[in-house]
Scaffold this motif. Structure first.
Motif, PDB file in Angstrom:
ATOM      1  N   PRO A 117       3.356  -6.836  -2.976  1.00  0.00           N
ATOM      2  CA  PRO A 117       2.798  -7.265  -1.688  1.00  0.00           C
ATOM      3  C   PRO A 117       2.822  -6.192  -0.606  1.00  0.00           C
ATOM      4  N   LEU A 118       3.690  -5.191  -0.743  1.00  0.00           N
ATOM      5  CA  LEU A 118       3.682  -4.097   0.226  1.00  0.00           C
ATOM      6  C   LEU A 118       2.360  -3.335   0.190  1.00  0.00           C
TER       7      LEU A 118
ATOM      8  N   ASP B  94       7.298  -3.550  -4.040  1.00  0.00           N
ATOM      9  CA  ASP B  94       6.429  -2.495  -4.566  1.00  0.00           C
ATOM     10  C   ASP B  94       6.904  -2.102  -5.964  1.00  0.00           C
ATOM     11  N   LEU B  95       6.084  -2.424  -6.963  1.00  0.00           N
ATOM     12  CA  LEU B  95       6.470  -2.159  -8.345  1.00  0.00           C
ATOM     13  C   LEU B  95       6.342  -0.697  -8.745  1.00  0.00           C
ATOM     14  N   ALA B  96       5.934   0.163  -7.825  1.00  0.00           N
ATOM     15  CA  ALA B  96       5.947   1.600  -8.115  1.00  0.00           C
ATOM     16  C   ALA B  96       7.358   2.108  -8.333  1.00  0.00           C
ATOM     17  N   ALA B  97       8.344   1.417  -7.727  1.00  0.00           N
ATOM     18  CA  ALA B  97       9.765   1.764  -7.911  1.00  0.00           C
ATOM     19  C   ALA B  97      10.039   3.222  -7.562  1.00  0.00           C
ATOM     20  N   GLU B  98       9.491   3.673  -6.443  1.00  0.00           N
ATOM     21  CA  GLU B  98       9.632   5.073  -6.046  1.00  0.00           C
ATOM     22  C   GLU B  98      10.373   5.255  -4.733  1.00  0.00           C
TER      23      GLU B  98
ATOM     24  N   GLU C 193      12.311  -0.660   0.147  1.00  0.00           N
ATOM     25  CA  GLU C 193      11.024  -1.349   0.145  1.00  0.00           C
ATOM     26  C   GLU C 193      11.112  -2.677   0.895  1.00  0.00           C
ATOM     27  N   GLY C 194      12.302  -3.309   0.901  1.00  0.00           N
ATOM     28  CA  GLY C 194      12.471  -4.511   1.701  1.00  0.00           C
ATOM     29  C   GLY C 194      12.423  -4.205   3.184  1.00  0.00           C
TER      30      GLY C 194
ATOM     31  N   GLY D  66      11.819 -13.451  -4.112  1.00  0.00           N
ATOM     32  CA  GLY D  66      11.361 -12.987  -2.810  1.00  0.00           C
ATOM     33  C   GLY D  66       9.983 -12.364  -2.908  1.00  0.00           C
ATOM     34  N   ASN D  67       9.760 -11.627  -3.988  1.00  0.00           N
ATOM     35  CA  ASN D  67       8.432 -11.066  -4.260  1.00  0.00           C
ATOM     36  C   ASN D  67       7.392 -12.176  -4.352  1.00  0.00           C
TER      37      ASN D  67
END
Length: 315
Positions: A235-236, A192-196, A260-261, A163-164
């Motif tokens: 992509p966010l 968002d790979l920040a994973a926050e 994030e989704g 999906g990313n």
């Protein structure tokens, strides 16, 4: 909301089998676990009208593809196409482990599905997967006639890491870097790979995808901060989502990627992109590949197929 009983059955099965958490394994061991789990968790593959393995040129060599045509389609018909990018945290996942999902989508769509076996991390880190997916899109659009697909009706879609990658392809298509897909299907996407996001705090144990496991995937794919904040990985973080292809976005409640989704779907809507957002509150990440135990898996695939078919019919 409480977890769906079918999903709970999968958790019980994983617990009773003694299967270790993926983040405790090496990437090769995790791949072996994923391959072994697929026939246990997924229903028997559906019959389709046609399946063909092929390759396309890629930046590091040939990229394996698998082309499906839905049951009952005319062998000579020019069909719409969904380019499917599989999940697995950019580390696991193969054409084989997603064969059942792609067959189901081809049949529900009554169309063509082409699955892309992009390079995996950590052997091939970001942006290798992006580059391979872009190469596949270029090839499929260029070879539309020989593949018997309609060049103006090529959509892109995938689950989780797929999906990313699908969201990234839609952004690249808007900007002219790849042939622009007409639609994007994002199943519980990483954005968002920040994973926050706060949903990471809600999924810290027991699930197939926990906050720790997701961070393990990210560490393998994009270990450095500059890569993680690049919009081609997150992509966010793109400056604008305006003008990308219409979207179907599915999120689920028991998932570290949930928030994030949702944020991505809301941004699409706020920036003028037609979006259908389906939130499955009682499901967990990866349930689309657990259809033997979770009937909602096929229902969700049908819902996404209906959204995409409706777009094709109106375009």
């Amino acid at each position: 909301m409480p977890l769906d009983p079918g999903a709970q059955s999968v958790l019980d099965l994983i617990r009773d089998s003694g299967r270790p958490a993926l983040h405790t394994l090496t990437p090769d061991q995790a791949r072996e676990v994923s391959i072994a789990a697929a026939p246990v968790l997924q229903p028997d593959p559906q019959e389709v009208a046609e399946v063909e393995d092929l390759t396309c040129p890629g930046p590091a060599g040939p990229i394996p593809l698998r082309r499906y045509r839905g049951i009952g389609t005319d062998p000579a018909a020019v069909l719409p196409c969904l380019v499917f990018l599989h999940g697995g945290g950019w580390v696991i996942g193969t054409l084989g482990t997603y064969d059942q999902v792609c067959r189901s989508l081809a049949n529900h769509l009554g169309a063509c599905v082409i699955s892309v076996d992009y390079r995996l991390a950590p052997e091939h880190r970001f942006p290798a997967a992006v580059e391979d997916c872009a190469a596949a899109l270029h090839f499929i659009a260029a070879e539309a006639t020989s593949l018997r697909i309609a060049p103006g009706r090529i959509a892109v879609g995938g689950d989780s890491a797929g999906g990313n990658l699908s969201a990234v392809m839609a952004l690249m298509g808007r900007d002219g870097a790849v042939p622009a897909p007409c639609f994007q299907v994002l199943f519980y996407p990483v954005t968002d790979l920040a994973a926050e996001a706060r949903s990471y705090d809600r999924c810290i144990d027991r699930y197939p995808l926990t906050a720790t496991t997701m961070r393990w995937f990210i560490d393998h794919y994009a270990p450095d901060v500059p890569g993680r904040i690049d919009w081609r990985a997150s992509p966010l973080r793109a400056a604008s989502l305006a003008g990308v292809a219409p979207a179907f976005v599915m999120t689920c409640g028991h998932d570290p990627l949930c928030d994030e989704g949702i944020a991505y779907a809301r941004r699409l809507d706020a920036e003028g992109v037609t979006v259908t957002h389906l939130h499955v509150a009682d499901q967990m990440h990866a349930y689309l590949t657990m259809g033997r135990y979770i009937p909602t898996s096929d229902l969700t695939l049908r819902q996404a197929a209906l959204a995409l078919r409706a777009h094709w019919e109106m375009s």
